[in-house]
Design a protein around this motif. Structure first.
Motif, PDB file in Angstrom:
ATOM      1  N   GLN A 176       0.830  -1.193   0.000  1.00  0.00           N
ATOM      2  CA  GLN A 176       0.000   0.000   0.000  1.00  0.00           C
ATOM      3  C   GLN A 176       0.874   1.256   0.000  1.00  0.00           C
ATOM      4  OE1 GLN A 176      -3.320  -0.853  -0.149  1.00  0.00           O
ATOM      5  NE2 GLN A 176      -3.646   1.237  -0.781  1.00  0.00           N
ATOM      6  N   ARG A 177       1.960   1.218   0.752  1.00  0.00           N
ATOM      7  CA  ARG A 177       2.895   2.344   0.763  1.00  0.00           C
ATOM      8  C   ARG A 177       3.541   2.521  -0.611  1.00  0.00           C
ATOM      9  NH1 ARG A 177       4.702   3.895   6.069  1.00  0.00           N
ATOM     10  NH2 ARG A 177       3.597   2.715   7.675  1.00  0.00           N
ATOM     11  N   ALA A 178       3.862   1.397  -1.266  1.00  0.00           N
ATOM     12  CA  ALA A 178       4.453   1.475  -2.604  1.00  0.00           C
ATOM     13  C   ALA A 178       3.465   2.088  -3.592  1.00  0.00           C
ATOM     14  CB  ALA A 178       4.884   0.083  -3.068  1.00  0.00           C
ATOM     15  N   MET A 179       2.165   1.739  -3.446  1.00  0.00           N
ATOM     16  CA  MET A 179       1.136   2.344  -4.301  1.00  0.00           C
ATOM     17  C   MET A 179       1.083   3.853  -4.089  1.00  0.00           C
ATOM     18  SD  MET A 179      -0.718   0.506  -6.407  1.00  0.00           S
ATOM     19  CE  MET A 179      -2.157   1.570  -6.464  1.00  0.00           C
ATOM     20  N   ILE A 180       1.185   4.270  -2.837  1.00  0.00           N
ATOM     21  CA  ILE A 180       1.178   5.704  -2.536  1.00  0.00           C
ATOM     22  C   ILE A 180       2.408   6.373  -3.141  1.00  0.00           C
ATOM     23  CG2 ILE A 180       1.287   7.401  -0.673  1.00  0.00           C
ATOM     24  CD1 ILE A 180      -0.291   5.417   1.063  1.00  0.00           C
ATOM     25  N   ALA A 181       3.555   5.708  -3.030  1.00  0.00           N
ATOM     26  CA  ALA A 181       4.783   6.260  -3.613  1.00  0.00           C
ATOM     27  C   ALA A 181       4.639   6.432  -5.117  1.00  0.00           C
ATOM     28  CB  ALA A 181       5.959   5.342  -3.289  1.00  0.00           C
ATOM     29  N   MET A 182       4.050   5.438  -5.791  1.00  0.00           N
ATOM     30  CA  MET A 182       3.864   5.521  -7.238  1.00  0.00           C
ATOM     31  C   MET A 182       2.904   6.647  -7.593  1.00  0.00           C
ATOM     32  SD  MET A 182       2.990   2.453  -9.912  1.00  0.00           S
ATOM     33  CE  MET A 182       1.482   1.964  -9.096  1.00  0.00           C
ATOM     34  N   SER A 183       1.838   6.813  -6.794  1.00  0.00           N
ATOM     35  CA  SER A 183       0.845   7.846  -7.075  1.00  0.00           C
ATOM     36  C   SER A 183       1.415   9.243  -6.884  1.00  0.00           C
ATOM     37  CB  SER A 183      -0.377   7.654  -6.169  1.00  0.00           C
ATOM     38  OG  SER A 183      -0.968   6.390  -6.368  1.00  0.00           O
ATOM     39  N   LEU A 184       2.347   9.382  -5.931  1.00  0.00           N
ATOM     40  CA  LEU A 184       2.863  10.707  -5.591  1.00  0.00           C
ATOM     41  C   LEU A 184       4.190  11.035  -6.268  1.00  0.00           C
ATOM     42  CD1 LEU A 184       2.079  10.812  -1.756  1.00  0.00           C
ATOM     43  CD2 LEU A 184       0.887  12.020  -3.573  1.00  0.00           C
ATOM     44  N   ALA A 185       4.693  10.132  -7.098  1.00  0.00           N
ATOM     45  CA  ALA A 185       6.016  10.325  -7.689  1.00  0.00           C
ATOM     46  C   ALA A 185       6.117  11.615  -8.493  1.00  0.00           C
ATOM     47  CB  ALA A 185       6.383   9.131  -8.565  1.00  0.00           C
ATOM     48  N   CYS A 186       5.019  11.996  -9.160  1.00  0.00           N
ATOM     49  CA  CYS A 186       5.034  13.207  -9.994  1.00  0.00           C
ATOM     50  C   CYS A 186       4.395  14.407  -9.291  1.00  0.00           C
ATOM     51  CB  CYS A 186       4.313  12.933 -11.315  1.00  0.00           C
ATOM     52  SG  CYS A 186       5.112  11.703 -12.353  1.00  0.00           S
ATOM     53  N   ASN A 187       4.235  14.311  -7.973  1.00  0.00           N
ATOM     54  CA  ASN A 187       3.629  15.400  -7.192  1.00  0.00           C
ATOM     55  C   ASN A 187       2.262  15.820  -7.743  1.00  0.00           C
ATOM     56  OD1 ASN A 187       6.021  15.334  -5.790  1.00  0.00           O
ATOM     57  ND2 ASN A 187       6.839  17.207  -6.686  1.00  0.00           N
ATOM     58  N   PRO A 188       1.300  14.892  -7.839  1.00  0.00           N
ATOM     59  CA  PRO A 188      -0.010  15.251  -8.400  1.00  0.00           C
ATOM     60  C   PRO A 188      -0.740  16.255  -7.520  1.00  0.00           C
ATOM     61  CG  PRO A 188      -0.137  13.123  -7.312  1.00  0.00           C
ATOM     62  CD  PRO A 188       1.316  13.500  -7.332  1.00  0.00           C
ATOM     63  N   GLU A 189      -1.519  17.094  -8.164  1.00  0.00           N
ATOM     64  CA  GLU A 189      -2.284  18.095  -7.428  1.00  0.00           C
ATOM     65  C   GLU A 189      -3.611  17.526  -6.926  1.00  0.00           C
ATOM     66  OE1 GLU A 189      -2.222  22.089  -9.358  1.00  0.00           O
ATOM     67  OE2 GLU A 189      -0.975  21.062 -10.837  1.00  0.00           O
ATOM     68  N   LEU A 190      -4.054  16.410  -7.530  1.00  0.00           N
ATOM     69  CA  LEU A 190      -5.263  15.724  -7.073  1.00  0.00           C
ATOM     70  C   LEU A 190      -4.916  14.264  -6.842  1.00  0.00           C
ATOM     71  CD1 LEU A 190      -8.339  15.450  -6.552  1.00  0.00           C
ATOM     72  CD2 LEU A 190      -8.594  15.007  -9.008  1.00  0.00           C
ATOM     73  N   LEU A 191      -5.180  13.785  -5.626  1.00  0.00           N
ATOM     74  CA  LEU A 191      -4.929  12.385  -5.276  1.00  0.00           C
ATOM     75  C   LEU A 191      -6.250  11.752  -4.857  1.00  0.00           C
ATOM     76  CD1 LEU A 191      -2.914  10.067  -4.755  1.00  0.00           C
ATOM     77  CD2 LEU A 191      -2.705  10.927  -2.409  1.00  0.00           C
ATOM     78  N   ILE A 192      -6.620  10.661  -5.532  1.00  0.00           N
ATOM     79  CA  ILE A 192      -7.838   9.921  -5.207  1.00  0.00           C
ATOM     80  C   ILE A 192      -7.427   8.626  -4.521  1.00  0.00           C
ATOM     81  CG2 ILE A 192      -9.889   8.796  -6.134  1.00  0.00           C
ATOM     82  CD1 ILE A 192      -9.707  10.735  -8.524  1.00  0.00           C
ATOM     83  N   ALA A 193      -7.860   8.447  -3.287  1.00  0.00           N
ATOM     84  CA  ALA A 193      -7.512   7.258  -2.501  1.00  0.00           C
ATOM     85  C   ALA A 193      -8.761   6.403  -2.344  1.00  0.00           C
ATOM     86  CB  ALA A 193      -6.960   7.672  -1.133  1.00  0.00           C
ATOM     87  N   ASP A 194      -8.793   5.268  -3.043  1.00  0.00           N
ATOM     88  CA  ASP A 194      -9.953   4.379  -3.029  1.00  0.00           C
ATOM     89  C   ASP A 194      -9.734   3.278  -1.996  1.00  0.00           C
ATOM     90  OD1 ASP A 194     -12.183   2.871  -3.511  1.00  0.00           O
ATOM     91  OD2 ASP A 194     -11.793   2.532  -5.633  1.00  0.00           O
ATOM     92  N   GLU A 195     -10.367   3.427  -0.840  1.00  0.00           N
ATOM     93  CA  GLU A 195     -10.236   2.462   0.254  1.00  0.00           C
ATOM     94  C   GLU A 195      -8.758   2.117   0.484  1.00  0.00           C
ATOM     95  OE1 GLU A 195     -12.613   1.517   2.118  1.00  0.00           O
ATOM     96  OE2 GLU A 195     -14.504   1.548   1.016  1.00  0.00           O
ATOM     97  N   PRO A 196      -7.907   3.110   0.772  1.00  0.00           N
ATOM     98  CA  PRO A 196      -6.459   2.836   0.845  1.00  0.00           C
ATOM     99  C   PRO A 196      -6.051   1.981   2.027  1.00  0.00           C
ATOM    100  CG  PRO A 196      -6.911   5.058   1.625  1.00  0.00           C
ATOM    101  CD  PRO A 196      -8.213   4.518   1.072  1.00  0.00           C
ATOM    102  N   THR A 197      -6.952   1.779   3.004  1.00  0.00           N
ATOM    103  CA  THR A 197      -6.585   0.999   4.187  1.00  0.00           C
ATOM    104  C   THR A 197      -7.361  -0.309   4.281  1.00  0.00           C
ATOM    105  OG1 THR A 197      -8.213   2.236   5.507  1.00  0.00           O
ATOM    106  CG2 THR A 197      -5.963   3.061   5.485  1.00  0.00           C
ATOM    107  N   THR A 198      -8.013  -0.725   3.195  1.00  0.00           N
ATOM    108  CA  THR A 198      -8.764  -1.982   3.195  1.00  0.00           C
ATOM    109  C   THR A 198      -7.844  -3.161   3.498  1.00  0.00           C
ATOM    110  OG1 THR A 198     -10.424  -1.181   1.640  1.00  0.00           O
ATOM    111  CG2 THR A 198     -10.121  -3.552   1.764  1.00  0.00           C
ATOM    112  N   ALA A 199      -8.308  -4.061   4.371  1.00  0.00           N
ATOM    113  CA  ALA A 199      -7.614  -5.316   4.717  1.00  0.00           C
ATOM    114  C   ALA A 199      -6.310  -5.090   5.469  1.00  0.00           C
ATOM    115  CB  ALA A 199      -7.360  -6.151   3.462  1.00  0.00           C
ATOM    116  N   LEU A 200      -6.084  -3.868   5.961  1.00  0.00           N
ATOM    117  CA  LEU A 200      -4.891  -3.617   6.760  1.00  0.00           C
ATOM    118  C   LEU A 200      -5.264  -3.594   8.237  1.00  0.00           C
ATOM    119  CD1 LEU A 200      -3.212  -0.734   4.705  1.00  0.00           C
ATOM    120  CD2 LEU A 200      -2.813  -3.198   4.525  1.00  0.00           C
ATOM    121  N   ASP A 201      -4.349  -4.012   9.096  1.00  0.00           N
ATOM    122  CA  ASP A 201      -4.654  -3.961  10.526  1.00  0.00           C
ATOM    123  C   ASP A 201      -4.662  -2.516  10.998  1.00  0.00           C
ATOM    124  OD1 ASP A 201      -1.953  -3.193  11.686  1.00  0.00           O
ATOM    125  OD2 ASP A 201      -1.389  -5.008  10.622  1.00  0.00           O
TER     126      ASP A 201
END
Length: 353
Positions: A176-201
């Motif tokens: 999940q952290r790697a997905m966030i890193a990939m999403s933020l690599a280009c410093n996007p101005e809009l970030l959409i997080a679709d259930e980013p904590t699903t199945a995590l403790d």
């Protein structure tokens, strides 16, 4: 075939400072059984640096809405009407090449299931570096260095070594952290997080949410948080939009919606949540019934077949007349303001404690 029309009766924007503006959005999918009305007249605004929480049960239209923003629907069986404007750019009329330049660069998405969203055939580092190289023109070395930098920013230990690992070598929280890193690599101005904590403790969940808040402060991104967990939006969002059957039924600031909810559906979502102060033997109060079929949604208020307060509305307004969601703070319900307040005080507030 995708068709586009400009809305004539969409609600007026709440302010000219909106970075993302959605107006009267309608999305239908053609199937063998008929047209699925996945989103039905949705409007909202999002400012820079703010977080909007979109909540609702599965099938309420949350993910469909945001996939529409990104232009990721199959155009062969999708009909889209309305208006989506991102930083002054109309997205629904943009060409595919224009959308490709925007996706991953100006706007990005953290998908719900990181294991399926990440390709098993490529290393994590390559999957972070590739979009960065494409959008910025960086060399392979620069893109790799950026991938290592982003893995470090999201808290992956030993990023110089882990950059060459494959997704299956990461734990769920690390993916999940790697997905966030990939999403933020280009410093996007809009970030959409679709259930980013699903199945995590819960521990990893808290770390992910704290990470998103820290990165938002660093990059100034606007965030849309899609979830069915009101506890997540309470911790993250500035404003909340409650969706049901493809429509917005309530919106307001996080404090307003959680402290004084106005719609029976929101009451149901809050009442079904466990509370630390409640007796361990006290049963939860689920919302009766099931979400409606979007092939043939109910007439009038879509929630009326499951609502326990329709007897307080005169005549057959709940089943025959569609309630309107006012601009700004409010809910799409035929109950009067006094009735909502009285029901909340007498019935809902005691449940919430």
């Amino acid at each position: 075939m995708t068709t586009l029309t400009k809305p004539e009766d969409a609600p007026a924007p709440t302010g000219s400072e909106a970075f993302l503006s959605v107006r009267d959005l309608r999305v239908q999918f053609s199937t063998e059984d008929g047209a699925v009305k996945a989103v039905d007249g949705l409007s909202f605004d999002l400012e820079r640096g703010k977080t909007l929480g979109i909540v609702g049960e599965s099938g309420s239209g949350k993910s469909v809405t945001n996939l529409t923003v990104l232009g990721l629907h199959n155009k062969k069986n999708t009909t889209i009407d309305g208006e989506i404007v991102l930083d002054g750019k109309e997205l629904l009329t943009a060409s595919e090449s224009e959308m490709e330049r925007l996706r991953g660069n100006k706007m990005a998405m953290i998908f719900q299931d990181s294991l399926t969203a990440l390709s098993p055939y490529y290393t994590v580092g390559r999957q972070i570096a590739e979009p960065y190289s494409k959008h910025t023109g960086a060399s392979k070395k620069e893109a790799r260095d950026r991938a290592i930098e982003m893995l470090g920013k999201v808290g992956i230990p030993q990023p110089k070594q882990r950059v060459d690992d494959y997704p299956h070598q990461f734990s769920g929280g690390m993916r999940q952290r790697a997905m966030i890193a990939m999403s933020l690599a280009c410093n996007p101005e809009l970030l959409i997080a679709d259930e980013p904590t699903t199945a995590l403790d819960v521990t990893v969940q808290a770390q992910i949410l704290d990470l998103l808040k820290d990165l938002q402060q660093e990059f100034g991104s606007a965030i849309i948080m899609i979830t069915h967990d009101l506890g997540v939006v309470a911790n993250m969002a500035d404003d909340i939009l409650v969706m049901y059957a493809g429509r917005a039924v309530e919106r307001g600031s996080t404090r307003e919606v959680l402290k004084s909810p106005q719609h029976p559906y929101t009451w149901g979502l809050l009442s079904s949540m466990p509370r630390l102060s409640s007796d361990v033997n006290e049963p939860l109060l689920p919302i009766p019934g099931s979400p409606p079929s979007l092939l043939n949604p109910p007439s009038g208020c879509p929630f009326h077949p499951r609502c326990t307060f329709t007897d307080k509305v005169s005549g057959e307004r709940c089943s025959g007349e569609r309630p309107v969601l006012p601009v700004g703070r409010g809910s799409a319900c035929h109950l009067t303001a006094d009735q909502k307040q009285q029901v909340f005080i007498d019935t809902i507030q005691p449940r919430l404690g």
